[in-house]
Design an enzyme around this catalytic site. Structure first.
Site, short mmCIF file in Angstrom:
data_model
loop_
_atom_site.label_atom_id
_atom_site.label_comp_id
_atom_site.label_asym_id
_atom_site.label_seq_id
_atom_site.Cartn_x
_atom_site.Cartn_y
_atom_site.Cartn_z
N GLU A 103 4.39 -31.45 1.43
CA GLU A 103 4.36 -32.61 2.30
C GLU A 103 5.77 -33.02 2.67
O GLU A 103 6.71 -32.86 1.87
CB GLU A 103 3.65 -33.77 1.60
CG GLU A 103 2.17 -33.50 1.47
CD GLU A 103 1.41 -34.66 0.84
OE1 GLU A 103 0.23 -34.82 1.18
OE2 GLU A 103 1.97 -35.39 0.02
N CYS A 116 12.10 -37.36 4.64
CA CYS A 116 12.14 -36.99 3.22
C CYS A 116 11.60 -35.57 3.10
O CYS A 116 10.43 -35.33 3.39
CB CYS A 116 11.29 -37.98 2.44
SG CYS A 116 11.24 -37.63 0.68
N CYS A 123 6.89 -28.73 -8.62
CA CYS A 123 8.24 -28.96 -9.11
C CYS A 123 8.44 -28.20 -10.41
O CYS A 123 7.52 -28.10 -11.22
CB CYS A 123 8.48 -30.45 -9.35
SG CYS A 123 10.18 -30.80 -9.84
N CYS A 127 8.62 -34.63 -14.90
CA CYS A 127 8.94 -36.02 -15.23
C CYS A 127 7.63 -36.77 -15.42
O CYS A 127 6.69 -36.60 -14.62
CB CYS A 127 9.79 -36.66 -14.14
SG CYS A 127 11.34 -35.77 -13.90
N CYS A 130 5.89 -38.93 -12.62
CA CYS A 130 5.87 -38.37 -11.26
C CYS A 130 4.63 -37.52 -11.02
O CYS A 130 4.33 -36.60 -11.80
CB CYS A 130 7.12 -37.53 -11.03
SG CYS A 130 7.14 -36.70 -9.43
N CYS A 350 7.50 -42.63 -3.07
CA CYS A 350 8.21 -41.80 -4.06
C CYS A 350 7.28 -41.39 -5.19
O CYS A 350 6.60 -42.22 -5.78
CB CYS A 350 9.35 -42.59 -4.69
SG CYS A 350 10.58 -43.11 -3.53
N1 SAH Z 1 13.02 -34.30 -7.51
C1 SAH Z 1 14.10 -35.10 -7.13
C2 SAH Z 1 13.84 -35.90 -5.89
C3 SAH Z 1 12.52 -36.47 -5.68
S1 SAH Z 1 11.76 -37.89 -5.98
C4 SAH Z 1 14.48 -36.05 -8.22
O1 SAH Z 1 13.74 -36.18 -9.18
O2 SAH Z 1 15.54 -36.65 -8.12
C5 SAH Z 1 12.67 -39.30 -5.44
C6 SAH Z 1 12.76 -40.37 -6.53
O3 SAH Z 1 11.46 -40.93 -6.84
C7 SAH Z 1 13.29 -39.82 -7.83
O4 SAH Z 1 14.25 -40.70 -8.37
C8 SAH Z 1 12.06 -39.78 -8.69
O5 SAH Z 1 12.39 -39.81 -10.06
C9 SAH Z 1 11.33 -41.01 -8.24
N2 SAH Z 1 9.91 -41.03 -8.60
C10 SAH Z 1 9.12 -40.01 -8.99
N3 SAH Z 1 7.86 -40.45 -9.23
C11 SAH Z 1 7.86 -41.77 -8.97
C12 SAH Z 1 6.84 -42.78 -8.99
N4 SAH Z 1 5.58 -42.50 -9.33
N5 SAH Z 1 7.18 -44.04 -8.64
C13 SAH Z 1 8.44 -44.32 -8.26
N6 SAH Z 1 9.45 -43.41 -8.20
C14 SAH Z 1 9.15 -42.15 -8.56
FE1 SF4 Z 2 10.31 -33.05 -10.04
FE2 SF4 Z 2 9.11 -35.39 -9.81
FE3 SF4 Z 2 10.94 -35.00 -11.72
FE4 SF4 Z 2 11.72 -35.14 -9.15
S1 SF4 Z 2 10.79 -36.79 -10.35
S2 SF4 Z 2 12.39 -33.63 -10.71
S3 SF4 Z 2 9.93 -34.17 -8.14
S4 SF4 Z 2 8.93 -33.96 -11.56
#
Ligand code: SAH
Ligand code: SF4
Length: 376
Positions: A103, A116, A123, A127, A130, A350
């Protein structure tokens, strides 16, 4: 070149640089003396004019256009679903030649807008807060597949040929699905092409790459691409960060901050992203420790209200808690904006990308995923 198939099954030229295009022209029998000029023309058509077929490329001979069309493609990936949020955010679900999908999301503001982009299907990392991190399937996107996301957005916004002024698509945030620095070659090649003045012509100052902390690649990225940098910090102690952002087990907070201090800033502060998880990482003590860690660094803290997704164990901190946290950071002299969630109603905010649409399609009903999201 031949491996990078487009949705129509032919090798795609999207993602090729001038040298790659010259090589293709060589394969098609173009005389050596003409290849570099023809490659520049092709480059112009693909990345500056946004041509979607070789037919449009009227500065090339009919014969050459026919040969190109027979063997290569400039088709976009298939757009499986296109959605628009009540706040104007647009999301596309794109399908590539092998059926894999990602997406990308366009977030408009009054006189500008950011796309974005995703860098992986799923991924590499997991995390805990996420949604993307729960996807089982992972592959890197090729440079052309990353670049195709920009082309799809330009198509939809009607911004061809690449406008110099008054464009709505002004910024790129590499914050979609995937850890970009685990697909270093793909994202680097894509962003080099995106910033080429003869093509898409984005300014590197308007690009921000977000990483969860792939320490050995951070300074290299700064030297080679020099874009803005965002770090997904999310915790100020290693024990908690090990749990929330598992890449921390490999590269600790201290090493990560050393890499940030060595990043070629060009006067732009580094953004530290911090997701607000109720009762987990949002205390006053956490805020004070954050300020201590950032001491002496040009930095800004971006507080992200947690965006819930079906099945998560976390909750977003209360507004009062977020405000109190932000105040401590602001009092220490760091700007601390709270990121306004965009596109939550279409699961475009996000950390919400992709898995929901996958599940919903299994159930054959995208609306149910939207409804589920709206309940939170
Ligand atoms: N993978 C990269 C970029 C993607 S996500 C990274 O982790 O940096 C963009 C931001 O959204 C990151 O800081 C990520 O940690 C955050 N994020 C992920 N899941 C989220 C959620 N459920 N609610 C709010 N922020 C989230
Ligand atoms: Fe991957 Fe989500 Fe962690 Fe970003 S926040 S590195 S997309 S698992």
């Amino acid at each position: 070149m031949r491996k990078k198939l487009a949705a129509d099954g032919l090798p795609s030229l999207i993602g090729a640089d001038r040298a790659g295009l010259a090589a293709v022209l060589g394969e098609l029998g173009e005389p050596e003396g003409k290849r570099s000029l023809r490659a520049r023309q092709l480059f112009h058509w693909i990345y500056h004019r946004g041509a979607r077929s070789f037919d449009e490329m009227t500065t090339l001979s009919k014969d050459l256009r026919a040969k190109l069309a027979e063997q290569f493609s400039v088709a976009r990936p298939e757009i499986v679903v296109e959605q628009q949020s009540s706040d104007g955010t647009r999301k596309w679900l794109l399908r590539f030649f092998d059926g894999q999908e990602v997406e990308c999301v366009f977030i408009p503001q009054t006189d500008r807008g950011a796309l974005c982009v995703s860098t992986q299907v799923g991924c590499t990392l997991t995390c805990k807060f996420c949604h993307t991190g729960t996807m089982p399937l992972v592959r890197n996107l090729q440079a052309g597949e990353i670049l195709a996301q920009l082309l799809v957005a330009r198509d939809a916004l009607g911004e061809w040929p690449s406008p110099r002024d008054d464009r709505l698509f002004t910024n790129i945030v590499v914050m979609g699905m995937g850890e970009p620095l685990f697909n270093y070659d793909g994202i680097a090649a894509a962003m080099k092409l995106a910033t080429d003045g003869d093509g898409i012509g984005m300014s590197r100052h308007k690009i921000t790459l977000s990483t969860s902390g792939v320490v050995p690649r951070i300074v290299q990225w700064g030297e080679e691409l020099g874009t803005g940098l965002a770090i997904s910090l999310h915790a100020v102690r290693d024990d908690l960060r090990d749990e929330l952002v598992p890449v921390n087990r490999k590269w600790k907070i201290a090493e990560l901050l050393d890499a940030c201090r060595a990043y070629p800033h060009r006067n732009k502060p580094i953004t530290f992203e911090y997701v607000m998880l109720a009762g987990v990482n949002d205390s006053d003590a956490d805020a004070r420790e954050l300020v201590r860690l950032l001491q002496g660094m040009p930095a800004k803290v971006n507080l992200i209200p947690f965006n819930p997704w079906p099945g998560t164990i976390y909750q977003c901190s209360s507004n009062n808690r977020i405000r109190a946290f932000a105040q401590i950071v602001e009092d220490a002299g760091y700007s601390s904006p709270v990121r306004v969630p965009r596109g939550r109603d279409i699961l475009a905010a996000c950390g919400q990308l992709k898995t929901a649409s996958e599940r919903a399609r299994v159930r054959g009903n995208l609306a149910s995923a939207r409804a589920e999201a709206a309940l939170h």
